[in-house]
Design a protein around this motif. Sequence first.
Motif, PDB file in Angstrom:
ATOM      1  N   PHE A 208      20.961 113.440  47.541  1.00  0.00           N
ATOM      2  CA  PHE A 208      21.081 113.601  49.283  1.00  0.00           C
ATOM      3  C   PHE A 208      21.960 112.566  49.867  1.00  0.00           C
ATOM      4  N   PHE A 209      21.817 111.297  49.492  1.00  0.00           N
ATOM      5  CA  PHE A 209      22.630 110.168  50.209  1.00  0.00           C
ATOM      6  C   PHE A 209      24.020 110.196  49.812  1.00  0.00           C
ATOM      7  N   GLN A 210      24.380 110.265  48.576  1.00  0.00           N
ATOM      8  CA  GLN A 210      25.743 110.212  47.852  1.00  0.00           C
ATOM      9  C   GLN A 210      26.481 111.586  47.791  1.00  0.00           C
ATOM     10  N   ILE A 211      25.578 112.652  47.795  1.00  0.00           N
ATOM     11  CA  ILE A 211      26.601 113.916  47.586  1.00  0.00           C
ATOM     12  C   ILE A 211      26.237 114.751  48.857  1.00  0.00           C
ATOM     13  N   MET A 212      24.933 115.255  49.171  1.00  0.00           N
ATOM     14  CA  MET A 212      24.807 116.219  50.279  1.00  0.00           C
ATOM     15  C   MET A 212      25.410 116.066  51.482  1.00  0.00           C
ATOM     16  N   LEU A 213      24.820 114.506  51.889  1.00  0.00           N
ATOM     17  CA  LEU A 213      24.832 114.145  53.326  1.00  0.00           C
ATOM     18  C   LEU A 213      26.300 113.968  53.444  1.00  0.00           C
ATOM     19  N   PRO A 214      27.236 113.380  52.578  1.00  0.00           N
ATOM     20  CA  PRO A 214      28.635 113.344  53.018  1.00  0.00           C
ATOM     21  C   PRO A 214      29.276 114.909  53.101  1.00  0.00           C
ATOM     22  N   MET A 215      28.724 115.847  52.382  1.00  0.00           N
ATOM     23  CA  MET A 215      29.142 117.194  52.424  1.00  0.00           C
ATOM     24  C   MET A 215      28.734 117.751  54.063  1.00  0.00           C
ATOM     25  N   SER A 216      27.664 117.120  54.487  1.00  0.00           N
ATOM     26  CA  SER A 216      27.389 117.658  55.593  1.00  0.00           C
ATOM     27  C   SER A 216      27.887 116.987  56.929  1.00  0.00           C
ATOM     28  N   LYS A 217      28.960 116.271  56.740  1.00  0.00           N
ATOM     29  CA  LYS A 217      29.572 115.623  57.956  1.00  0.00           C
ATOM     30  C   LYS A 217      29.813 116.307  59.035  1.00  0.00           C
ATOM     31  N   PRO A 218      30.410 117.514  58.963  1.00  0.00           N
ATOM     32  CA  PRO A 218      30.725 118.182  60.225  1.00  0.00           C
ATOM     33  C   PRO A 218      29.542 118.739  61.028  1.00  0.00           C
ATOM     34  N   GLY A 219      28.441 119.154  60.244  1.00  0.00           N
ATOM     35  CA  GLY A 219      27.338 119.286  60.826  1.00  0.00           C
ATOM     36  C   GLY A 219      26.728 118.068  61.655  1.00  0.00           C
ATOM     37  N   LEU A 220      26.703 116.682  60.931  1.00  0.00           N
ATOM     38  CA  LEU A 220      26.159 115.520  61.518  1.00  0.00           C
ATOM     39  C   LEU A 220      26.885 115.093  62.724  1.00  0.00           C
ATOM     40  N   ILE A 221      28.234 115.434  62.629  1.00  0.00           N
ATOM     41  CA  ILE A 221      28.993 115.063  63.880  1.00  0.00           C
ATOM     42  C   ILE A 221      28.577 115.610  64.934  1.00  0.00           C
ATOM     43  N   SER A 222      28.656 117.190  64.903  1.00  0.00           N
ATOM     44  CA  SER A 222      28.273 117.953  65.937  1.00  0.00           C
ATOM     45  C   SER A 222      26.913 117.903  66.419  1.00  0.00           C
ATOM     46  N   ILE A 223      25.845 117.675  65.646  1.00  0.00           N
ATOM     47  CA  ILE A 223      24.491 117.242  66.207  1.00  0.00           C
ATOM     48  C   ILE A 223      24.508 115.993  66.713  1.00  0.00           C
ATOM     49  N   GLY A 224      25.114 114.939  66.269  1.00  0.00           N
ATOM     50  CA  GLY A 224      25.464 113.533  66.386  1.00  0.00           C
ATOM     51  C   GLY A 224      25.825 113.570  68.128  1.00  0.00           C
ATOM     52  N   VAL A 225      26.888 114.393  68.334  1.00  0.00           N
ATOM     53  CA  VAL A 225      27.341 114.341  69.587  1.00  0.00           C
ATOM     54  C   VAL A 225      26.568 114.780  70.720  1.00  0.00           C
ATOM     55  N   PHE A 226      25.812 115.907  70.413  1.00  0.00           N
ATOM     56  CA  PHE A 226      24.806 116.718  71.134  1.00  0.00           C
ATOM     57  C   PHE A 226      23.494 115.514  71.639  1.00  0.00           C
ATOM     58  N   ASN A 227      23.150 114.815  70.773  1.00  0.00           N
ATOM     59  CA  ASN A 227      22.287 113.925  70.598  1.00  0.00           C
ATOM     60  C   ASN A 227      22.836 112.662  71.736  1.00  0.00           C
ATOM     61  N   VAL A 228      23.938 112.302  71.443  1.00  0.00           N
ATOM     62  CA  VAL A 228      24.526 111.184  72.455  1.00  0.00           C
ATOM     63  C   VAL A 228      24.799 111.777  73.904  1.00  0.00           C
ATOM     64  N   LEU A 229      25.091 113.074  73.964  1.00  0.00           N
ATOM     65  CA  LEU A 229      25.005 113.439  75.369  1.00  0.00           C
ATOM     66  C   LEU A 229      23.879 113.558  76.082  1.00  0.00           C
ATOM     67  N   GLY A 230      22.634 114.043  75.259  1.00  0.00           N
ATOM     68  CA  GLY A 230      21.467 114.363  75.816  1.00  0.00           C
ATOM     69  C   GLY A 230      20.642 112.953  75.992  1.00  0.00           C
ATOM     70  N   GLN A 231      20.885 112.007  75.196  1.00  0.00           N
ATOM     71  CA  GLN A 231      20.050 110.818  75.447  1.00  0.00           C
ATOM     72  C   GLN A 231      20.945 109.950  76.488  1.00  0.00           C
ATOM     73  N   TRP A 232      21.953 109.971  76.386  1.00  0.00           N
ATOM     74  CA  TRP A 232      22.965 109.279  77.368  1.00  0.00           C
ATOM     75  C   TRP A 232      22.522 109.795  78.715  1.00  0.00           C
ATOM     76  N   ASN A 233      22.327 110.976  79.190  1.00  0.00           N
ATOM     77  CA  ASN A 233      22.130 111.438  80.407  1.00  0.00           C
ATOM     78  C   ASN A 233      20.796 111.631  80.640  1.00  0.00           C
ATOM     79  N   GLN A 234      19.661 111.213  79.897  1.00  0.00           N
ATOM     80  CA  GLN A 234      18.368 111.239  79.934  1.00  0.00           C
ATOM     81  C   GLN A 234      17.739 110.306  81.268  1.00  0.00           C
ATOM     82  N   TYR A 235      17.089 111.061  82.112  1.00  0.00           N
ATOM     83  CA  TYR A 235      16.524 110.477  83.331  1.00  0.00           C
ATOM     84  C   TYR A 235      14.979 110.174  83.422  1.00  0.00           C
TER      85      TYR A 235
END
Length: 303
Positions: A208-235
Amino acid sequence: MTTNAVPVEKQKSAAPTANKTKRNWRRSEGGVLNVFSHGFLLVWALMVGVPMLWVLWSSLKTSGDIVGSPWSLPTHLQFDNWSRAWTKANIGQYFINTAIVVGFSTLGTMILGSMAAYVLARFEFFGNRFIYFLFVGGMAFPVVMVLVPLFFVTKNLGLLNTFPGLILVYIAYSLPFTVFFMTSFFRTLPTSIAEAALVDGASHTRTFFQIMLPMSKPGLISIGVFNVLGQWNQYLLPIVLNQGDTKNWVLTQGLADLATQQGYAGDWAALFAGLAIAMLPVLAVYIIFQKQIQAGLTAGAIK
């Protein structure tokens, strides 16, 4: 005896005409659709872009110019508005607090969410679908419905008005969508690579950590940005769970307090400067990772 049969020559000549008419109709229909979609995008861009630009140029004006001529461009750039908002209005402290909370909560969300999504996407076991739909169901509950239970849970755990308590709540709040998105993404990845790693003796954790997780980098970046946006603007969550010392406030709390104080102080320039300081990092994150977000969404949608 007469017949109504159409000569073969006329049938052949009529066929290209019908096809040409059909193509012209489709072309005109596509043109109308393009005009409508481009017009809608233009209106949407103006609705989003104009307020952002207004905040930016208002942050460089004096309070008198903001009140007297709100739509005019600044005649003299007042950069001291930003320094005054950063120091006197404590926006700098709130910015650092928000960066700490969002940084740790996003990291925790991505680690826990990707691990849960990988198991749900790759392994068949009793209750797999039930657990998956529990996460999906978590997206159906608005945060307003759980504010009172969250308040008492964090209070009983001794985490009320603390960064760890806010971080844990942010992680729990962001996990449902993260698991939902990453489960769909992991299902699109080839299973042959993971199977080859297991045959070579790699454990599930290492796979998982050495093979599958690096392969999922595009998905991680996408959902990571969405999480940053949502949590940064949380009130709502910080205003309920982080009511203690003002030194522990996050940006949304500080901006709300600053906006309330303007009724007495009238320092509108500092308020708009604080809004610009809170807005620009989020905008920069989205601009930097725009291509990765599109790639992640496309890869997760195509199986």
